[in-house]
Design a protein around this motif. Structure first.
Motif, PDB file in Angstrom:
ATOM      1  N   MET A   1       0.825  -1.205   0.000  1.00 46.45           N
ATOM      2  CA  MET A   1       0.000   0.000   0.000  1.00 46.45           C
ATOM      3  C   MET A   1       0.862   1.258   0.000  1.00 46.45           C
ATOM      4  O   MET A   1       1.909   1.294   0.641  1.00 46.45           O
ATOM      5  CB  MET A   1      -0.870   0.023   1.261  1.00 46.45           C
ATOM      6  CG  MET A   1      -2.111  -0.852   1.158  1.00 46.45           C
ATOM      7  SD  MET A   1      -3.321  -0.342   2.393  1.00 46.45           S
ATOM      8  CE  MET A   1      -4.497  -1.679   2.233  1.00 46.45           C
ATOM      9  N   GLY A   2       0.409   2.299  -0.660  1.00 46.13           N
ATOM     10  CA  GLY A   2       1.138   3.552  -0.682  1.00 46.13           C
ATOM     11  C   GLY A   2       0.906   4.352   0.580  1.00 46.13           C
ATOM     12  O   GLY A   2       0.075   4.002   1.413  1.00 46.13           O
ATOM     13  N   ALA A   3       1.647   5.455   0.712  1.00 48.39           N
ATOM     14  CA  ALA A   3       1.568   6.263   1.923  1.00 48.39           C
ATOM     15  C   ALA A   3       0.185   6.880   2.100  1.00 48.39           C
ATOM     16  O   ALA A   3      -0.293   7.071   3.213  1.00 48.39           O
ATOM     17  CB  ALA A   3       2.628   7.357   1.873  1.00 48.39           C
ATOM     18  N   GLU A   4      -0.477   7.182   1.013  1.00 50.26           N
ATOM     19  CA  GLU A   4      -1.784   7.849   1.080  1.00 50.26           C
ATOM     20  C   GLU A   4      -2.915   6.860   1.312  1.00 50.26           C
ATOM     21  O   GLU A   4      -4.054   7.260   1.548  1.00 50.26           O
ATOM     22  CB  GLU A   4      -2.017   8.586  -0.233  1.00 50.26           C
ATOM     23  CG  GLU A   4      -1.862   7.632  -1.384  1.00 50.26           C
ATOM     24  CD  GLU A   4      -1.935   8.304  -2.756  1.00 50.26           C
ATOM     25  OE1 GLU A   4      -1.945   9.526  -2.809  1.00 50.26           O
ATOM     26  OE2 GLU A   4      -1.987   7.569  -3.731  1.00 50.26           O
ATOM     27  N   CYS A   5      -2.600   5.556   1.260  1.00 46.07           N
ATOM     28  CA  CYS A   5      -3.659   4.550   1.287  1.00 46.07           C
ATOM     29  C   CYS A   5      -4.437   4.561   2.594  1.00 46.07           C
ATOM     30  O   CYS A   5      -5.648   4.363   2.591  1.00 46.07           O
ATOM     31  CB  CYS A   5      -3.074   3.168   1.031  1.00 46.07           C
ATOM     32  SG  CYS A   5      -2.649   2.925  -0.703  1.00 46.07           S
ATOM     33  N   GLY A   6      -3.742   4.792   3.725  1.00 47.04           N
ATOM     34  CA  GLY A   6      -4.431   4.805   5.009  1.00 47.04           C
ATOM     35  C   GLY A   6      -5.567   5.800   5.009  1.00 47.04           C
ATOM     36  O   GLY A   6      -6.645   5.550   5.549  1.00 47.04           O
ATOM     37  N   ASP A   7      -5.313   6.927   4.380  1.00 44.81           N
ATOM     38  CA  ASP A   7      -6.312   7.975   4.280  1.00 44.81           C
ATOM     39  C   ASP A   7      -7.525   7.493   3.488  1.00 44.81           C
ATOM     40  O   ASP A   7      -8.671   7.704   3.869  1.00 44.81           O
ATOM     41  CB  ASP A   7      -5.663   9.176   3.595  1.00 44.81           C
ATOM     42  CG  ASP A   7      -6.431  10.440   3.899  1.00 44.81           C
ATOM     43  OD1 ASP A   7      -6.860  10.596   5.061  1.00 44.81           O
ATOM     44  OD2 ASP A   7      -6.613  11.243   2.984  1.00 44.81           O
ATOM     45  N   TYR A   8      -7.245   6.829   2.365  1.00 44.43           N
ATOM     46  CA  TYR A   8      -8.338   6.341   1.531  1.00 44.43           C
ATOM     47  C   TYR A   8      -9.113   5.228   2.218  1.00 44.43           C
ATOM     48  O   TYR A   8     -10.338   5.163   2.127  1.00 44.43           O
ATOM     49  CB  TYR A   8      -7.788   5.840   0.184  1.00 44.43           C
ATOM     50  CG  TYR A   8      -7.445   6.967  -0.757  1.00 44.43           C
ATOM     51  CD1 TYR A   8      -8.451   7.712  -1.346  1.00 44.43           C
ATOM     52  CD2 TYR A   8      -6.130   7.274  -1.054  1.00 44.43           C
ATOM     53  CE1 TYR A   8      -8.149   8.752  -2.201  1.00 44.43           C
ATOM     54  CE2 TYR A   8      -5.810   8.305  -1.908  1.00 44.43           C
ATOM     55  CZ  TYR A   8      -6.824   9.039  -2.481  1.00 44.43           C
ATOM     56  OH  TYR A   8      -6.522  10.063  -3.325  1.00 44.43           O
ATOM     57  N   VAL A   9      -8.359   4.349   2.924  1.00 45.86           N
ATOM     58  CA  VAL A   9      -9.021   3.230   3.587  1.00 45.86           C
ATOM     59  C   VAL A   9     -10.013   3.738   4.629  1.00 45.86           C
ATOM     60  O   VAL A   9     -11.115   3.217   4.763  1.00 45.86           O
ATOM     61  CB  VAL A   9      -7.969   2.292   4.226  1.00 45.86           C
ATOM     62  CG1 VAL A   9      -8.633   1.328   5.207  1.00 45.86           C
ATOM     63  CG2 VAL A   9      -7.241   1.504   3.143  1.00 45.86           C
ATOM     64  N   SER A  10      -9.627   4.799   5.351  1.00 49.60           N
ATOM     65  CA  SER A  10     -10.556   5.331   6.348  1.00 49.60           C
ATOM     66  C   SER A  10     -11.789   5.916   5.680  1.00 49.60           C
ATOM     67  O   SER A  10     -12.869   5.965   6.243  1.00 49.60           O
ATOM     68  CB  SER A  10      -9.853   6.377   7.209  1.00 49.60           C
ATOM     69  OG  SER A  10      -9.507   7.490   6.438  1.00 49.60           O
TER      70      SER A  10
END
Ligand SMILES: [Zn+2]
Length: 86
Positions: A1-10
């Motif tokens: 997962m990319g660095a921005e993925c956590g944001d998208y997952v939330s």
């Protein structure tokens, strides 16, 4: 997962809860199109939400039920990985 993925997952949870506006939804959708791990996450959350809603429409699912569902999803995911690798 990319660095921005956590944001998208939330945001996947917000999308499934119908809390995202059109702009947020389009942005998330665009990311899901090009990020298979996030799409995976989206599918799992969608399935989990459907299962919980189906088994218990008006109350929160008990922890035991949630655990059973999570275990089933894990099994599905493992099976899918095997299919993809095989
Ligand atoms: Zn992603």
């Amino acid at each position: 997962m990319g660095a921005e993925c956590g944001d998208y997952v939330s945001r996947i949870y917000e999308l499934l809860d119908g809390e995202l506006d059109d702009t947020g939804r389009a942005k998330l959708q665009a990311h899901l199109d090009e990020c298979p791990p996030c799409l995976d996450e989206y599918e799992l959350d969608r399935i989990l939400k459907t299962l919980v809603q189906r088994s218990c429409a008006c109350e929160h699912a008990p922890d035991t039920l949630r655990l059973q569902i999570l275990q089933r999803i894990t099994t599905v995911r493992v099976t899918q990985v095997h299919i993809q690798e095989g």
